[in-house]
Design a protein around this motif. Structure first.
Motif, PDB file in Angstrom:
ATOM      1  N   ARG A 553       0.831  -1.207   0.000  1.00 41.00           N
ATOM      2  CA  ARG A 553       0.000   0.000   0.000  1.00 41.00           C
ATOM      3  C   ARG A 553       0.867   1.259   0.000  1.00 41.00           C
ATOM      4  NH1 ARG A 553      -3.795  -2.295   4.816  1.00 41.00           N
ATOM      5  NH2 ARG A 553      -5.250  -3.568   3.531  1.00 41.00           N
ATOM      6  N   ASN A 554       1.935   1.252   0.805  1.00 42.81           N
ATOM      7  CA  ASN A 554       2.806   2.419   0.861  1.00 42.81           C
ATOM      8  C   ASN A 554       3.452   2.710  -0.501  1.00 42.81           C
ATOM      9  OD1 ASN A 554       2.275   2.851   3.564  1.00 42.81           O
ATOM     10  ND2 ASN A 554       3.997   1.568   4.267  1.00 42.81           N
ATOM     11  N   GLU A 555       3.903   1.678  -1.209  1.00 43.92           N
ATOM     12  CA  GLU A 555       4.535   1.874  -2.523  1.00 43.92           C
ATOM     13  C   GLU A 555       3.528   2.411  -3.539  1.00 43.92           C
ATOM     14  OE1 GLU A 555       7.178  -1.000  -4.186  1.00 43.92           O
ATOM     15  OE2 GLU A 555       7.572  -1.930  -2.224  1.00 43.92           O
ATOM     16  N   LEU A 556       2.296   1.872  -3.510  1.00 40.25           N
ATOM     17  CA  LEU A 556       1.276   2.358  -4.438  1.00 40.25           C
ATOM     18  C   LEU A 556       0.984   3.833  -4.218  1.00 40.25           C
ATOM     19  CD1 LEU A 556      -1.223  -0.651  -4.433  1.00 40.25           C
ATOM     20  CD2 LEU A 556       0.201   0.101  -6.341  1.00 40.25           C
ATOM     21  N   ASN A 557       0.905   4.251  -2.976  1.00 40.35           N
ATOM     22  CA  ASN A 557       0.628   5.656  -2.684  1.00 40.35           C
ATOM     23  C   ASN A 557       1.742   6.557  -3.209  1.00 40.35           C
ATOM     24  OD1 ASN A 557      -1.797   5.112  -1.419  1.00 40.35           O
ATOM     25  ND2 ASN A 557      -0.862   4.860   0.619  1.00 40.35           N
ATOM     26  N   LYS A 558       2.989   6.127  -3.050  1.00 41.69           N
ATOM     27  CA  LYS A 558       4.108   6.937  -3.540  1.00 41.69           C
ATOM     28  C   LYS A 558       4.075   7.102  -5.059  1.00 41.69           C
ATOM     29  CE  LYS A 558       7.269   5.748   0.248  1.00 41.69           C
ATOM     30  NZ  LYS A 558       8.535   5.050   0.590  1.00 41.69           N
ATOM     31  N   LEU A 559       3.607   6.071  -5.783  1.00 41.12           N
ATOM     32  CA  LEU A 559       3.555   6.118  -7.261  1.00 41.12           C
ATOM     33  C   LEU A 559       2.320   6.834  -7.788  1.00 41.12           C
ATOM     34  CD1 LEU A 559       4.716   2.468  -8.067  1.00 41.12           C
ATOM     35  CD2 LEU A 559       6.038   4.574  -8.391  1.00 41.12           C
ATOM     36  N   GLY A 560       1.401   7.189  -6.907  1.00 43.12           N
ATOM     37  CA  GLY A 560       0.177   7.842  -7.358  1.00 43.12           C
ATOM     38  C   GLY A 560      -0.847   6.865  -7.904  1.00 43.12           C
ATOM     39  N   LEU A 561      -0.763   5.602  -7.461  1.00 39.08           N
ATOM     40  CA  LEU A 561      -1.688   4.576  -7.921  1.00 39.08           C
ATOM     41  C   LEU A 561      -2.626   4.178  -6.784  1.00 39.08           C
ATOM     42  CD1 LEU A 561       0.864   2.319  -9.833  1.00 39.08           C
ATOM     43  CD2 LEU A 561      -0.615   4.103 -10.787  1.00 39.08           C
ATOM     44  N   SER A 562      -3.773   3.636  -7.133  1.00 42.05           N
ATOM     45  CA  SER A 562      -4.737   3.161  -6.140  1.00 42.05           C
ATOM     46  C   SER A 562      -4.643   1.652  -6.028  1.00 42.05           C
ATOM     47  CB  SER A 562      -6.160   3.576  -6.537  1.00 42.05           C
ATOM     48  OG  SER A 562      -6.262   4.978  -6.621  1.00 42.05           O
ATOM     49  N   GLY A 563      -4.935   1.127  -4.816  1.00 35.16           N
ATOM     50  CA  GLY A 563      -4.886  -0.307  -4.610  1.00 35.16           C
ATOM     51  C   GLY A 563      -6.257  -0.863  -4.261  1.00 35.16           C
ATOM     52  N   ALA A 564      -6.567  -2.027  -4.790  1.00 34.08           N
ATOM     53  CA  ALA A 564      -7.783  -2.764  -4.456  1.00 34.08           C
ATOM     54  C   ALA A 564      -7.353  -4.167  -4.051  1.00 34.08           C
ATOM     55  CB  ALA A 564      -8.730  -2.795  -5.641  1.00 34.08           C
ATOM     56  N   GLU A 565      -7.916  -4.685  -2.923  1.00 35.03           N
ATOM     57  CA  GLU A 565      -7.417  -5.936  -2.346  1.00 35.03           C
ATOM     58  C   GLU A 565      -8.465  -7.034  -2.434  1.00 35.03           C
ATOM     59  OE1 GLU A 565      -6.465  -4.639   1.542  1.00 35.03           O
ATOM     60  OE2 GLU A 565      -5.092  -3.081   0.813  1.00 35.03           O
ATOM     61  N   ARG A 566      -8.007  -8.229  -2.784  1.00 37.22           N
ATOM     62  CA  ARG A 566      -8.864  -9.424  -2.799  1.00 37.22           C
ATOM     63  C   ARG A 566      -8.185 -10.487  -1.923  1.00 37.22           C
ATOM     64  NH1 ARG A 566      -9.747 -10.269  -9.207  1.00 37.22           N
ATOM     65  NH2 ARG A 566      -7.513 -10.702  -8.937  1.00 37.22           N
ATOM     66  N   TYR A 567      -8.848 -10.884  -0.828  1.00 42.54           N
ATOM     67  CA  TYR A 567      -8.261 -11.848   0.112  1.00 42.54           C
ATOM     68  C   TYR A 567      -8.613 -13.263  -0.313  1.00 42.54           C
ATOM     69  CZ  TYR A 567      -6.679  -8.230   3.289  1.00 42.54           C
ATOM     70  OH  TYR A 567      -6.010  -7.174   3.838  1.00 42.54           O
ATOM     71  N   LYS A 568      -7.609 -14.143  -0.209  1.00 46.15           N
ATOM     72  CA  LYS A 568      -7.786 -15.541  -0.589  1.00 46.15           C
ATOM     73  C   LYS A 568      -7.113 -16.432   0.458  1.00 46.15           C
ATOM     74  CE  LYS A 568      -7.695 -14.678  -5.573  1.00 46.15           C
ATOM     75  NZ  LYS A 568      -7.034 -15.031  -6.846  1.00 46.15           N
ATOM     76  N   ASP A 569      -7.673 -17.659   0.642  1.00 44.34           N
ATOM     77  CA  ASP A 569      -7.014 -18.638   1.508  1.00 44.34           C
ATOM     78  C   ASP A 569      -5.711 -19.087   0.863  1.00 44.34           C
ATOM     79  OD1 ASP A 569      -9.057 -18.504   3.335  1.00 44.34           O
ATOM     80  OD2 ASP A 569     -10.164 -20.186   2.439  1.00 44.34           O
ATOM     81  N   SER A 570      -4.694 -19.250   1.681  1.00 45.69           N
ATOM     82  CA  SER A 570      -3.393 -19.626   1.146  1.00 45.69           C
ATOM     83  C   SER A 570      -2.550 -20.208   2.248  1.00 45.69           C
ATOM     84  CB  SER A 570      -2.698 -18.403   0.552  1.00 45.69           C
ATOM     85  OG  SER A 570      -1.364 -18.671   0.236  1.00 45.69           O
ATOM     86  N   ASP A 571      -1.572 -20.991   1.818  1.00 47.62           N
ATOM     87  CA  ASP A 571      -0.601 -21.506   2.768  1.00 47.62           C
ATOM     88  C   ASP A 571       0.369 -20.423   3.210  1.00 47.62           C
ATOM     89  OD1 ASP A 571      -1.713 -24.004   2.604  1.00 47.62           O
ATOM     90  OD2 ASP A 571      -0.312 -24.713   1.060  1.00 47.62           O
ATOM     91  N   GLN A 572       0.382 -19.283   2.448  1.00 49.63           N
ATOM     92  CA  GLN A 572       1.283 -18.197   2.807  1.00 49.63           C
ATOM     93  C   GLN A 572       0.782 -17.504   4.068  1.00 49.63           C
ATOM     94  OE1 GLN A 572       4.184 -17.478   1.224  1.00 49.63           O
ATOM     95  NE2 GLN A 572       3.741 -19.373   0.077  1.00 49.63           N
TER      96      GLN A 572
END
Length: 661
Positions: A553-572
């Motif tokens: 999120r911090n990197e996107l804000n610095k570049l002037g881009l917006s972020g949208a998040e999709r959560y998924k189950d994962s082993d990570q």
């Protein structure tokens, strides 16, 4: 000191065949050299285009196509084209080498020519141009520089009436047609001879050459052109605003018939001129033969002896006054009769017949009453016969050999050919023309027009309908905007630019798509919208995979881009970025949404109730569920308690404590 600039082409051999021996002339578009065809052992003229013209692809293509056309035009008064090719990227033509000089050289030497000489040269000029007109060609640049006066085979050149005249530079006629005005706004024609319609509209047809030929005749008779000035544009517009003056106003004593001939050829209204060079040629022959007949009759009457009825003395019949007005109406003799000696066969025009025998003169009879009366009767009979012959010739030259052009418009091709042949005419198929009214392959235009006077057996050029004009939209994807516009405008289509788009592969300014799509048929005037590439977008998306969502999120804000998040189950681990869209390295605009796939962490495990089960078995069950086990007290006993309790959900690898007794 010699300041001559060396010509690097002199001494070189072109295409392994044409050895250049000298330079003949240099013009605005090309240079003409004298060369030796080492394969055939003959002198030729080699015309090579200037490098400045070679960059004009349209001009070069037209030049090449026209060379092929003029090479098929065989006529004794046309400079023949033998070959064409390219040398170091520059197109060239190989032409007949004419041993002689240009009409411009003659006028520079003699200032002006006699009427008989001027008409003799003009006849051969018009014969050449008429052959081109019948083939559908317009010269566009008729002037003394393009008229060559060849030496006689005997080597003599003093008698211009017997000289062979050849017209050159047909090879450039259509090549410059699309470039009537150059980039600087200058008219691509010689302003001293340019027709009014070429100045006003840039349009040229056979009547344009007729006008220029009339100006050349004026110059041959007077030694000057009708309009002159320091500014070429001013001279060109004088042709539009003023009538060409009478030659006799500059050179007193010229017969009025010559004034009428010049005026007829140089009418400012093209419709008032002869329809083409062939029509003007007929009028020139009638005028020339009329002038020749007047000279013959005058000489004949001066030589016939006569005697008064009341005496024996012999007297000479007074010569008929050869006034200018009388000359204008002298009946012409048949076309092709050359006064003062028959034109030799090598110099004979196509319109001339075979050699004619000069009139035989009887020896003078002795004086005497009876013989004198008989001589007067014979003279009267001779004059009567000559009058009948002249009247017949007038009828033949002015009416007898002409017929009305048949109407061929709207006829299918086969029917038009049959109808023309039935009327005794030949047909040449010209360029097609689009028509919304005339069916395809039917006659949409003809030259000469219907009901016009034309020599019997002559050729009629017909243009066939191509049907309604429609053009498929060309495939322009990947083509630069300027080239795309050129292709569309050449088809008569309008061009509109749509909203440009960023593209990862296409350079800025090239076409990404068209509306309508390629291949769709459109009428002229329709609009094609082109969508252009803006090139790669300015912001490159970094790779967020494996990073914590907060860091992303911090990197996107610095570049002037917006972020949208999709959560998924994962082993990570939870909140780890698993993937993204657009992909890393993609160029995007500021404010673009970047979708991030984020891990919810591994799914929870439900702990079973293991009470009263043997401790070893319970341990194996938990380990199989990706849980860790801690046994207290007796490892071989029974499970008497557990933590967390049964049916509790815990993360994988959580520790379950078992109390065994």
């Amino acid at each position: 000191m010699d300041t001559t600039v060396a010509d690097t082409l002199i001494g070189t051999t072109i295409d392994g065949r044409y050895r250049i021996t000298g330079r003949v002339a240099r013009g605005g578009m090309s240079t003409v050299y004298r060369a030796t065809d080492e394969r055939l052992g003959r002198d030729v003229a080699l015309k090579i285009i200037h490098p400045s013209q070679a960059t004009n692809v349209h001009f070069v293509d037209r030049f090449t196509d026209e060379a092929k056309t003029i090479a098929r035009l065989t006529h004794p008064n046309v400079v023949a084209v033998y070959d064409q090719g390219r040398h170091q990227g520059l197109p060239y033509l190989v032409m007949e080498f004419v041993q002689g000089r240009t009409l411009r050289d003659l006028l520079s030497q003699r200032t002006r020519l006699s009427p008989v000489e001027a008409l003799a040269i003009l006849e051969q000029m018009l014969a050449a141009i008429a052959a081109a007109h019948r083939a559908g060609l317009v010269h566009r640049d008729v002037k003394p520089e393009n008229v060559l006066v060849a030496e006689a085979p005997s080597g003599g050149s003093a008698d211009l009436v017997d000289a062979v005249v050849k017209v050159a530079d047909f090879g450039l006629a259509r090549a410059i047609e699309a470039s009537t005005v150059d980039d600087s706004g200058q008219l691509m024609a010689t302003v001293a001879y340019v027709a009014p319609e070429l100045v006003q509209t840039g349009h040229a047809d056979a009547r344009t050459d007729v006008y220029s030929a009339g100006i050349v005749l004026f110059e041959m008779l007077t030694g000057k052109v009708p309009f002159d000035g320091a500014d070429p544009v001013e001279v060109a517009w004088q042709h539009v605003d003023n009538d060409v003056p009478a030659p006799s106003g500059v050179t007193p004593g010229l017969p009025p018939v010559l004034d009428k001939l010049v005026a007829r050829a140089t009418r400012r209204d093209p419709g008032a001129r002869p329809t083409d060079a062939g029509a003007l040629l007929g009028e020139v022959q009638a005028v020339r033969d009329g002038l020749g007949t007047a000279n013959v009759e005058t000489a004949l009457l001066r030589q016939v002896p006569s005697r008064p009825l009341g005496g024996d003395a012999t007297t000479i019949v007074p010569a008929v006054p050869a006034s200018a007005d009388a000359t204008a109406f002298v009946p012409p003799v048949p076309a092709g009769t050359y006064q003062g000696g028959q034109r030799p066969s090598w110099a004979r025009l196509p319109e001339q017949g075979g050699a004619r025998t000069a009139p035989h003169r009887r020896a003078a009879a002795p004086s005497g009453g009876f013989l004198a009366d008989r001589r007067r009767v014979m003279l009267s009979s001779l004059i009567t016969v000559m009058a009948l012959v002249v009247v017949g010739c007038i009828w033949w030259v002015t009416a007898g050999r002409f017929s009305e052009t048949p109407t061929l418009l709207n006829m299918p091709q086969a029917q038009a050919l049959a109808h023309a042949e039935e009327k005794g005419f030949k047909i040449v198929i010209g360029d097609g023309a689009y028509s919304d009214v005339v069916p395809k392959d039917s006659v949409v235009a003809q030259q000469p027009a219907a009901q016009e006077k034309i020599v019997k057996g002559d050729t009629i050029t017909v243009n066939l309908s191509l049907g309604p004009e429609v053009h498929p939209v060309p495939d322009l994807v990947g083509v630069e905007l300027a080239a795309a516009k050129g292709q569309l405008e050449a088809l008569g289509l309008e061009v509109k630019e749509g909203k440009a788009q960023y593209n990862e592969t296409a350079a800025a300014g090239v076409v990404l798509a068209t509306d309508p799509k390629a291949g769709e048929q459109l009428r002229p005037g329709a609009t094609v919208t082109v969508v252009l590439s803006r090139g790669k977008a300015p912001i490159t998306i970094p790779d967020f995979t494996g990073k914590n969502i907060n860091e992303a999120r911090n990197e996107l804000n610095k570049l002037g881009l917006s972020g949208a998040e999709r959560y998924k189950d994962s082993d990570q681990p939870k909140d780890t970025v698993l993937g993204q869209s657009p992909k890393p390295g993609t160029g995007v605009e500021k404010g673009t949404d970047v979708i991030l796939d984020v891990s919810n962490g591994p799914p929870l495990v439900t702990v079973p109730d293991l009470t009263n089960q043997p401790c070893p078995a319970a341990q194996a069950t938990l380990q199989g569920m990706n849980l860790q086990v801690q046994i207290n007290f007796n490892p071989n006993g029974l499970v008497r308690g557990q933590n967390p309790g049964g049916n509790t959900q815990v993360p994988p690898q959580s520790v379950v404590q078992l109390q065994c007794f």
